[in-house]
Design an enzyme around this catalytic site. Structure first.
Site, PDB file in Angstrom:
ATOM      1  CE  LYS A  72      46.912  33.379 -18.631  1.00  0.00           C
ATOM      2  NZ  LYS A  72      47.138  34.806 -18.148  1.00  0.00           N
ATOM      3  CB  SER A  78      42.803  30.397 -19.438  1.00  0.00           C
ATOM      4  OG  SER A  78      42.426  29.812 -20.387  1.00  0.00           O
ATOM      5  CE1 TYR A 112      47.616  32.618 -22.301  1.00  0.00           C
ATOM      6  CE2 TYR A 112      46.223  30.829 -22.629  1.00  0.00           C
ATOM      7  CZ  TYR A 112      46.551  32.117 -22.085  1.00  0.00           C
ATOM      8  OH  TYR A 112      45.362  32.860 -21.546  1.00  0.00           O
TER       9      TYR A 112
HETATM   10  P1  NAD Z   1      44.934  41.375 -24.556  1.00  0.00           P
HETATM   11  O1  NAD Z   1      46.376  40.845 -25.209  1.00  0.00           O
HETATM   12  O2  NAD Z   1      44.053  42.216 -25.303  1.00  0.00           O
HETATM   13  O3  NAD Z   1      45.519  42.005 -23.306  1.00  0.00           O
HETATM   14  C1  NAD Z   1      46.687  41.974 -22.753  1.00  0.00           C
HETATM   15  C2  NAD Z   1      47.341  43.142 -22.612  1.00  0.00           C
HETATM   16  O4  NAD Z   1      48.553  42.942 -21.606  1.00  0.00           O
HETATM   17  C3  NAD Z   1      47.672  43.913 -23.877  1.00  0.00           C
HETATM   18  O5  NAD Z   1      47.440  45.142 -24.253  1.00  0.00           O
HETATM   19  C4  NAD Z   1      49.304  43.705 -23.807  1.00  0.00           C
HETATM   20  O6  NAD Z   1      49.903  44.897 -24.491  1.00  0.00           O
HETATM   21  C5  NAD Z   1      49.887  43.734 -22.315  1.00  0.00           C
HETATM   22  N1  NAD Z   1      50.949  43.219 -22.049  1.00  0.00           N
HETATM   23  C6  NAD Z   1      51.393  41.977 -22.526  1.00  0.00           C
HETATM   24  N2  NAD Z   1      52.616  41.881 -21.733  1.00  0.00           N
HETATM   25  C7  NAD Z   1      52.974  42.650 -20.940  1.00  0.00           C
HETATM   26  C8  NAD Z   1      54.052  43.126 -20.238  1.00  0.00           C
HETATM   27  N3  NAD Z   1      55.138  42.432 -19.950  1.00  0.00           N
HETATM   28  N4  NAD Z   1      53.872  44.299 -19.606  1.00  0.00           N
HETATM   29  C9  NAD Z   1      52.967  45.418 -19.741  1.00  0.00           C
HETATM   30  N5  NAD Z   1      51.937  44.821 -20.286  1.00  0.00           N
HETATM   31  C10 NAD Z   1      51.717  43.702 -21.046  1.00  0.00           C
HETATM   32  O7  NAD Z   1      44.521  40.038 -24.023  1.00  0.00           O
HETATM   33  P2  NAD Z   1      43.020  39.692 -23.358  1.00  0.00           P
HETATM   34  O8  NAD Z   1      42.055  38.894 -24.233  1.00  0.00           O
HETATM   35  O9  NAD Z   1      42.531  40.886 -22.984  1.00  0.00           O
HETATM   36  O10 NAD Z   1      43.603  38.779 -22.008  1.00  0.00           O
HETATM   37  C11 NAD Z   1      43.749  39.448 -20.752  1.00  0.00           C
HETATM   38  C12 NAD Z   1      44.303  38.175 -19.981  1.00  0.00           C
HETATM   39  O11 NAD Z   1      43.419  37.138 -19.786  1.00  0.00           O
HETATM   40  C13 NAD Z   1      45.546  37.673 -20.500  1.00  0.00           C
HETATM   41  O12 NAD Z   1      46.325  37.264 -19.107  1.00  0.00           O
HETATM   42  C14 NAD Z   1      45.190  36.102 -21.082  1.00  0.00           C
HETATM   43  O13 NAD Z   1      46.138  35.057 -21.006  1.00  0.00           O
HETATM   44  C15 NAD Z   1      43.620  35.877 -20.124  1.00  0.00           C
HETATM   45  N6  NAD Z   1      42.855  35.031 -21.108  1.00  0.00           N
HETATM   46  C16 NAD Z   1      42.366  35.616 -22.317  1.00  0.00           C
HETATM   47  C17 NAD Z   1      41.377  34.828 -22.728  1.00  0.00           C
HETATM   48  C18 NAD Z   1      40.877  35.348 -23.940  1.00  0.00           C
HETATM   49  O14 NAD Z   1      40.417  34.360 -24.967  1.00  0.00           O
HETATM   50  N7  NAD Z   1      40.933  36.438 -24.600  1.00  0.00           N
HETATM   51  C19 NAD Z   1      41.145  33.488 -22.240  1.00  0.00           C
HETATM   52  C20 NAD Z   1      41.583  33.076 -20.875  1.00  0.00           C
HETATM   53  C21 NAD Z   1      42.587  33.957 -20.250  1.00  0.00           C
HETATM   54  C1  UD1 Z   2      41.754  28.297 -27.729  1.00  0.00           C
HETATM   55  C2  UD1 Z   2      43.224  27.696 -27.236  1.00  0.00           C
HETATM   56  C3  UD1 Z   2      42.846  27.835 -25.544  1.00  0.00           C
HETATM   57  C4  UD1 Z   2      42.865  29.149 -25.211  1.00  0.00           C
HETATM   58  C5  UD1 Z   2      41.487  29.982 -25.676  1.00  0.00           C
HETATM   59  C6  UD1 Z   2      41.072  31.159 -25.511  1.00  0.00           C
HETATM   60  C7  UD1 Z   2      43.955  26.101 -28.650  1.00  0.00           C
HETATM   61  C8  UD1 Z   2      44.107  24.712 -29.144  1.00  0.00           C
HETATM   62  N1  UD1 Z   2      43.211  26.368 -27.626  1.00  0.00           N
HETATM   63  O1  UD1 Z   2      40.755  27.582 -27.318  1.00  0.00           O
HETATM   64  O2  UD1 Z   2      44.206  27.136 -25.037  1.00  0.00           O
HETATM   65  O3  UD1 Z   2      42.626  29.389 -23.622  1.00  0.00           O
HETATM   66  O4  UD1 Z   2      41.744  29.786 -27.351  1.00  0.00           O
HETATM   67  O5  UD1 Z   2      42.246  32.161 -25.852  1.00  0.00           O
HETATM   68  O6  UD1 Z   2      44.563  26.983 -29.414  1.00  0.00           O
HETATM   69  N2  UD1 Z   2      37.772  27.121 -34.605  1.00  0.00           N
HETATM   70  C9  UD1 Z   2      37.330  26.704 -35.912  1.00  0.00           C
HETATM   71  N3  UD1 Z   2      38.195  27.659 -36.832  1.00  0.00           N
HETATM   72  C10 UD1 Z   2      38.736  28.686 -36.291  1.00  0.00           C
HETATM   73  C11 UD1 Z   2      39.148  28.889 -35.129  1.00  0.00           C
HETATM   74  C12 UD1 Z   2      38.498  28.126 -34.376  1.00  0.00           C
HETATM   75  O7  UD1 Z   2      36.754  26.113 -36.187  1.00  0.00           O
HETATM   76  O8  UD1 Z   2      39.596  29.302 -37.390  1.00  0.00           O
HETATM   77  C13 UD1 Z   2      36.849  26.204 -33.585  1.00  0.00           C
HETATM   78  C14 UD1 Z   2      37.858  25.345 -32.691  1.00  0.00           C
HETATM   79  O9  UD1 Z   2      38.145  24.195 -33.353  1.00  0.00           O
HETATM   80  C15 UD1 Z   2      36.971  25.193 -31.325  1.00  0.00           C
HETATM   81  C16 UD1 Z   2      36.053  26.622 -31.563  1.00  0.00           C
HETATM   82  O10 UD1 Z   2      36.174  27.141 -32.675  1.00  0.00           O
HETATM   83  O11 UD1 Z   2      36.093  24.273 -31.544  1.00  0.00           O
HETATM   84  C17 UD1 Z   2      36.680  27.725 -30.576  1.00  0.00           C
HETATM   85  O12 UD1 Z   2      37.952  27.737 -31.025  1.00  0.00           O
HETATM   86  P1  UD1 Z   2      39.017  29.237 -30.327  1.00  0.00           P
HETATM   87  O13 UD1 Z   2      38.128  30.511 -30.236  1.00  0.00           O
HETATM   88  O14 UD1 Z   2      40.342  28.926 -30.656  1.00  0.00           O
HETATM   89  O15 UD1 Z   2      38.915  28.965 -28.734  1.00  0.00           O
HETATM   90  P2  UD1 Z   2      39.378  27.301 -27.865  1.00  0.00           P
HETATM   91  O16 UD1 Z   2      39.529  26.169 -28.952  1.00  0.00           O
HETATM   92  O17 UD1 Z   2      38.642  27.392 -26.732  1.00  0.00           O
END
Ligand code: NAD
Ligand code: UD1
Length: 336
Positions: free
Chosen positions: A151, A123, A147
């Site tokens: 990573k 991430s 979290y």
């Molecule tokens: P998500 O929660 O939709 O998908 C993750 C999946 O992993 C879920 O289906 C959950 O049931 C499964 N899971 C969790 N722990 C487990 C375990 N111990 N054993 C088996 N399955 C397990 O999340 P996502 O948004 O699809 O994210 C996927 C990956 O990308 C995650 O590692 C997340 O940290 C990373 N990531 C997501 C974002 C985002 O904003 N969505 C941003 C940066 C990184």
């Molecule tokens: C958040 C997490 C980051 C994570 C990322 C993806 C925090 C501090 N950071 O980042 O660690 O990797 O999500 O999962 O939680 N916002 C609003 N109102 C809301 C929600 C968000 O104004 O109800 C604003 C935030 O202040 C930001 C932008 O929208 O400026 C995006 O927010 P968000 O979707 O939570 O992502 P990140 O802040 O990038």
């Protein structure tokens, strides 16, 4: 055969579809802690192919062994993990155990079955609060919550593994802010309860399940004072995994790539884009800044473009349109 851990989740399910469309054989593992088994039906409806599914927890090493015994797995795309920043601050051990111990068990099983290719969901959060934009893969690293620490630790573990065994092919993908959904509206992001992230929150306001969006701060040094982020369509992100797989199919080594668009949009710009592309009104009010937020985050996309040919195709309005297309017809869980 490619194993997708967390493959019924948001990003995993979109990647599953893309891989099947590229004629890759895939298997999905998920403990369904944050997704539903019906996602497998949706993947089948979209692609015409039903992936083999194991409801298994990463912490269950016998369960992992069974999967590797029953299938010849060449590569793992490792999405599984818990991802709520706030929850990780309250329950750090839950996050360390699930994400870090889970990954160690996965890697030990891979090693036992001689599987040496892995793509890891990292991430942009590993860049901490560094202020110099755009973020390149060489920008300073640092984390501000448990979290993010999971990573960074996993990235470091994978680096050590590569030092110890040069036959490994590893890609660390640092995602920026994934939004959007598959065009079919059958798969997308559907978090339980009140969302933390911006786009799921906007969708719940648009559905009248939440009264209004709190815009966290309007006094940042940005175009309109609200926070700027690099939103990327989950479909583009999914393509990034296919390209990463192509990179390590025949190459060893460890590669780190940002997956973003290189463009930043403010919260108010996202609201406007959502309203314009979907013809709905989003009620919002300006609220105090959220602890831990920074003004602006966006990616340098140069390295991913040059080395794996990755270039995001979708713009912000398409991202908003596809997010809403999924959210408007999808049942919500526990919006309190
Ligand atoms: P998500 O929660 O939709 O998908 C993750 C999946 O992993 C879920 O289906 C959950 O049931 C499964 N899971 C969790 N722990 C487990 C375990 N111990 N054993 C088996 N399955 C397990 O999340 P996502 O948004 O699809 O994210 C996927 C990956 O990308 C995650 O590692 C997340 O940290 C990373 N990531 C997501 C974002 C985002 O904003 N969505 C941003 C940066 C990184
Ligand atoms: C958040 C997490 C980051 C994570 C990322 C993806 C925090 C501090 N950071 O980042 O660690 O990797 O999500 O999962 O939680 N916002 C609003 N109102 C809301 C929600 C968000 O104004 O109800 C604003 C935030 O202040 C930001 C932008 O929208 O400026 C995006 O927010 P968000 O979707 O939570 O992502 P990140 O802040 O990038």
């Amino acid at each position: 055969m490619i194993l997708l851990t967390g493959g019924t989740g948001y990003i995993g399910s979109h990647t599953a579809v893309k891989l099947i469309e590229q004629n890759e054989d895939i298997i999905i593992l998920d403990n369904l802690s944050n997704s539903k088994a019906e996602v497998i039906d949706s993947i089948e409806t979209i692609t015409g192919k039903r992936p083999k599914f194991y409801q298994t927890d990463l912490l269950d090493i016998d369960g992992l062994e069974q999967i590797f015994k029953e299938n010849k797995i060449d590569c793992v795309i490792h999405f599984a993990g818990l991802k709520a920043v706030g929850e990780s601050v309250e329950k750090p051990l839950l996050y360390f155990n699930n994400n870090i111990t889970g990954t160690i068990k996965l890697l030990m099983t891979m090693q036992k079955y001689n599987c040496k290719k892995i793509i890891f969901s990292s991430s942009a959060t590993v860049y901490g609060t560094t202020q110099v934009m755009p973020l390149t893969e060489n920008s300073p690293l640092g984390v501000t919550n448990p979290y993010g620490r999971t990573k960074l630790v996993i990235e470091e573990m994978l680096n050590d593994l590569h030092v110890a065994d040069k036959e490994f092919g590893i890609v660390l993908l640092r995602y920026f802010n994934p939004i959007g959904a598959h065009k079919s509206g059958l798969i997308g992001e559907n978090p339980n309860g009140i969302p933390n992230n911006l786009m799921p929150y906007i969708c719940k306001v648009a559905k009248c399940e939440l009264p209004q969006l709190n815009v966290f701060g309007n006094d940042y040094d940005t175009v309109d004072g609200t926070g700027v982020r690099d939103y990327i369509h989950v479909e583009d992100l999914a393509v990034g995994h296919v390209l990463s797989y192509n990179r390590i199919k025949t190459n060893n080594g460890i590669y780190t790539y940002n997956l973003g668009t290189g463009n930043g949009y403010s919260v108010l710009q996202v609201i406007k884009a959502f309203e314009k592309s979907n013809d709905v009104k989003i009620n919002y009010k300006i609220a105090p800044r959220r602890a831990g937020d920074v003004a602006t985050v966006y990616a340098s996309t140069k390295k991913a473009e040059e080395e794996i040919g990755f270039k995001a195709q979708y713009g912000i309005e398409e991202m908003c349109r596809d997010s809403w297309n999924f959210a408007k017809t999808t049942k919500s869980y526990n919006t309190k």
